[in-house]
Scaffold this active site. Structure first.
Site, PDB file in Angstrom:
ATOM      1  N   SER A 657      28.126  45.548  56.721  1.00  0.00           N
ATOM      2  CA  SER A 657      28.174  46.675  55.792  1.00  0.00           C
ATOM      3  C   SER A 657      29.032  47.769  56.396  1.00  0.00           C
ATOM      4  O   SER A 657      29.493  47.670  57.538  1.00  0.00           O
ATOM      5  CB  SER A 657      26.764  47.197  55.497  1.00  0.00           C
ATOM      6  OG  SER A 657      26.175  47.724  56.679  1.00  0.00           O
ATOM      7  N   CYS A 658      29.236  48.841  55.630  1.00  0.00           N
ATOM      8  CA  CYS A 658      30.034  49.978  56.113  1.00  0.00           C
ATOM      9  C   CYS A 658      29.647  51.193  55.285  1.00  0.00           C
ATOM     10  O   CYS A 658      28.470  51.403  55.011  1.00  0.00           O
ATOM     11  CB  CYS A 658      31.528  49.667  56.026  1.00  0.00           C
ATOM     12  SG  CYS A 658      32.093  49.206  54.376  1.00  0.00           S
ATOM     13  N   GLY A 659      30.631  51.984  54.853  1.00  0.00           N
ATOM     14  CA  GLY A 659      30.338  53.137  54.021  1.00  0.00           C
ATOM     15  C   GLY A 659      30.251  52.789  52.551  1.00  0.00           C
ATOM     16  O   GLY A 659      29.330  53.211  51.848  1.00  0.00           O
TER      17      GLY A 659
END
Length: 705
Positions: A657-659
């Site tokens: 995941s990330c932003g």
């Protein structure tokens, strides 16, 4: 404040003198107009870290020193909790400058003859990285500035290797600029040559035995078969110019772990005086300024003879490993020199010419630093090497479906084939204020179409650029003229940023004939390949038609022509509910691609109203760890090491995941190269998770931890 005066390199001695006069006038005017003169010691803005670094400001003239002190008052180094506290002092007022073996700025400036490079200097007794300091503050400092440290504890090497320097090293970084992208890959060779020539000239001027320092391609310096130095060049692009940061590490007094320059002198003459770091750096800039001017005006061919006289490889025989019908086949070739693009040129026994690339080949080196001259290791395809024909480059290796990237050379050779489709998938963070569609129209790879990450999206959510339905994706891709049998090559304007997101989208919808251009548009431009502009009506219509097709599908309409059949692959896509279940069940290792500052809840998120922090149980692996400074995707063994060092088991399931689901796909790309082809991406990522008020979606933030 930004540095107010930037000068281009003078091309003649007269122009150089005139430039120096104008520079001095500009500096005096700036100083006289300033309301406050820089104080002898200035403490930088407050930072969270307890570590501290002292930067001592020096200049060839008092005006140079004063102006640099003003410009340097806004310098920063690091991010989040890693930001260093920096204390700024003038050389004349520093209690440590030149003491106890520290770098002697006065002696250096006395030996410096260069008019353009090295006349502004920042020195520190202890600094994380000179390369990071000038790279992060390029726009605030004069072009040609040098930063030198007695000790570095986060020094930079190739493939983002980080190391701590032993005492006795000369370690410095400096800035330069260049407009011609075709010359950019050759810059490291000019730097290597400048250092070897500078050492020889210094030895002659001091009456010392001349050291035979040689260049080991592409960017190392060797003495008697052992490494004594290395060069690192990194660049960034702004309109019409490349900003170059060059770092140099040279063993002057430290014999460990290999050898050093003064040990070489002592072997020849035990009574000879030692070389000093200050003299070496001054002689380097004296020589570099001359060679850089020749290189800028006449090209590298004007320096080739000098370069070949100083390198190790003329006539060297190496074994090139190739794969033929599943079997590894070795061919003995003889190195002749460099190709026009800066790679190794070799000839086989059959007279066939080869071009050998540094990202897919490295000349063998033993653990003790000595050269193993007869092996060329080719660790991966499709960039192991290429055959150079009489008129154009032809790849011997085939496109590997299990490797997620292709080289600029491969794409250049296959550009225009009916089954090769190229997409510009550039996208930028909101605070960057860049328009990817506008930039595409100005400059793009010939024949590329624009893929709008913010247009080909799920139209039923307010979350940014979420995955569309398979019907909408098929309609959009069909509007772009892409078929299931096509090979799709995707790139972006940064090199490795948004292109992996579109690579992942194609894979989610069942299309595995998709690759990311290794290094993206910067690598294409740096290879000297043609760029297109002034896009035709067909390109505009197709890009707009793709967005319109998505809108039509979500409005319940029908799209006339479908050339691409999408098949959703649920194992590559995770939802909010799946991540919430994983927080409790821990079936998968959750890996976050954002920066450590955002992950820890210290640095702000780029989107307003979103707090920083992370999903409980997550592990932070910032996405830049996946590529080198070129930028190109790291080899599989180095990628594996990055994840293992972060505490991630490659043998166990992983979700990324990330932003907002973009840079997480860079981690998926890196894991794909390792052999993990089933990595799911949490599409909503932190933006969706953080917005949930329900306690079933816990957050780890700075205030909560």
């Amino acid at each position: 404040m930004p540095f107010p005066v930037r000068f281009s390199l003078p091309v003649t001695a007269a122009a150089a003198a005139a430039g120096a006069v104008l520079a001095a006038i500009a500096l005096r005017r700036y100083l006289s107009s300033s309301r406050q003169r820089p104080s002898a010691s200035v403490t930088m803005s407050a930072h969270r870290s307890n570590s501290a670094a002292t930067l001592v400001v020096s200049g060839k003239s008092p005006e140079d020193q004063g102006l640099l002190a003003s410009a340097a008052s806004s310098l920063s180094l690091g991010e989040g909790e890693g930001v260093e506290k920096i204390t700024l002092a003038l050389d004349s007022d520093s209690p440590v400058a030149g003491k106890d073996g520290g770098f002697d700025a006065g002696a250096y400036m006395d030996a410096l003859r260069a008019r353009r490079f090295g006349r502004w200097m920042l020195w520190s007794p202890r600094l994380a990285s000179t390369q990071d300091l000038i790279a992060q503050n390029f726009s605030k400092l004069p072009v040609g500035i040098v930063c030198v440290a007695d000790m570095q504890f986060k020094g930079r090497g190739r493939s983002k290797n980080v190391w701590e320097s032993p005492p006795g090293c000369l370690m410095f970084s400096f800035t330069s600029q260049m407009q011609d992208a075709r010359k950019l890959p050759l810059m490291q060779y000019v730097v290597c040559l400048s250092m070897t020539e500078a050492i020889k000239e210094l030895c002659r001027s001091k009456g010392l035995p001349e050291l035979d320092v040689r260049i080991k391609w592409p960017n190392d310096l060797y003495l008697k078969g052992l490494k004594v130095g290395g060069i690192l060049c990194s660049s960034s692009y702004e309109p019409k110019v490349y900003n170059i940061c060059t770092g140099i590490g040279l063993n002057v007094d430290n014999e460990k772990p290999t050898t050093c320059l003064n040990a070489g002198i002592q072997e020849i003459n035990a009574n000879a005086p030692k070389l000093k770091r200050e003299d070496i750096m001054a002689f380097f800039f004296n020589k570099f300024e001359t060679l850089f001017e020749t290189f800028s005006n006449q090209g590298f061919q004007a320096l080739e003879k000098q370069y070949y006289d100083s390198w190790l490889h003329s006539g060297q025989k190496v074994v090139v490993q190739d794969v033929h019908e599943g079997q590894s086949v070795g061919s003995v070739v003889t190195i002749q020199g460099l190709t026009p693009s800066g790679y190794l040129h070799a000839i086989g026994h059959d007279g066939q010419s080869y071009e050998l690339h540094p990202d897919g080949n490295r000349i063998g080196e033993e653990k003790d630093g000595s050269i193993s001259p007869n092996r060329l290791i080719s660790p991966r395809l499709p960039e192991s090497f290429a055959i150079v024909g009489s008129s154009q480059l032809a790849c011997r290796s085939i496109m590997a479906e299990d490797d997620p990237v292709v080289s600029a050379q491969w794409l250049q050779q296959h550009l225009g084939l009916p089954d090769v489709k190229v997409l510009d998938a550039s996208w930028y963070m909101p605070e960057e204020n860049r328009d990817p569609w506008q930039e595409y129209q100005v400059s793009h790879i010939p024949g590329a179409l624009f893929f709008d990450i913010d247009g080909i999206v799920d139209r039923t959510t307010d979350l940014p650029h979420m995955l569309p339905s398979k019907e909408a994706f098929a309609a959009a891709v069909s509007a772009l003229g892409i078929r299931n049998q096509d090979k799709v090559i995707i790139y972006d304007g940064k090199g490795f940023f948004s292109a992996p997101r579109v690579w992942w989208m194609f894979r989610v919808f069942g299309h595995n004939k998709v690759w990311v251009l290794d290094g993206g548009l910067p690598q294409w431009r740096g290879s000297g390949f043609d760029l297109g502009s002034n896009i035709n009506d067909d390109s505009i219509l197709k890009s707009k038609a793709a967005n319109n097709a998505v809108e039509t599908v979500y409005n319940g309409g029908m799209v006339d022509t479908i050339t691409f059949q999408a098949e959703f692959q649920p194992q590559l896509f995770w939802t909010l509910e799946q991540v919430a279940h994983n927080v409790a069940a821990r079936t998968h290792q959750q890996v976050d691609a954002r920066s450590k500052g955002r992950f820890d809840g210290i640095a702000p998120e780029p989107r307003k109203g979103v707090r920083s922090g992370h999903i409980p149980g997550s592990i932070c692996v910032p996405f830049p760890e996946m590529f080198d400074g070129a930028p190109r995707l790291l080899p599989a063994d180095e990628l594996r090491k990055k994840f293992e060092q972060a505490g991630i088991s490659i043998d166990h399931p992983i979700v990324v995941s990330c932003g907002s689901g973009v840079t997480a796909c860079i981690l998926a790309l890196g894991l794909h190269r390792i052999g993990k082809h089933d990595i799911p991406v949490y599409d909503g990522s932190w933006t969706e998770w953080e917005a949930q008020p329900d306690p079933n979606y816990p957050k780890v933030t700075a205030t909560a931890s």
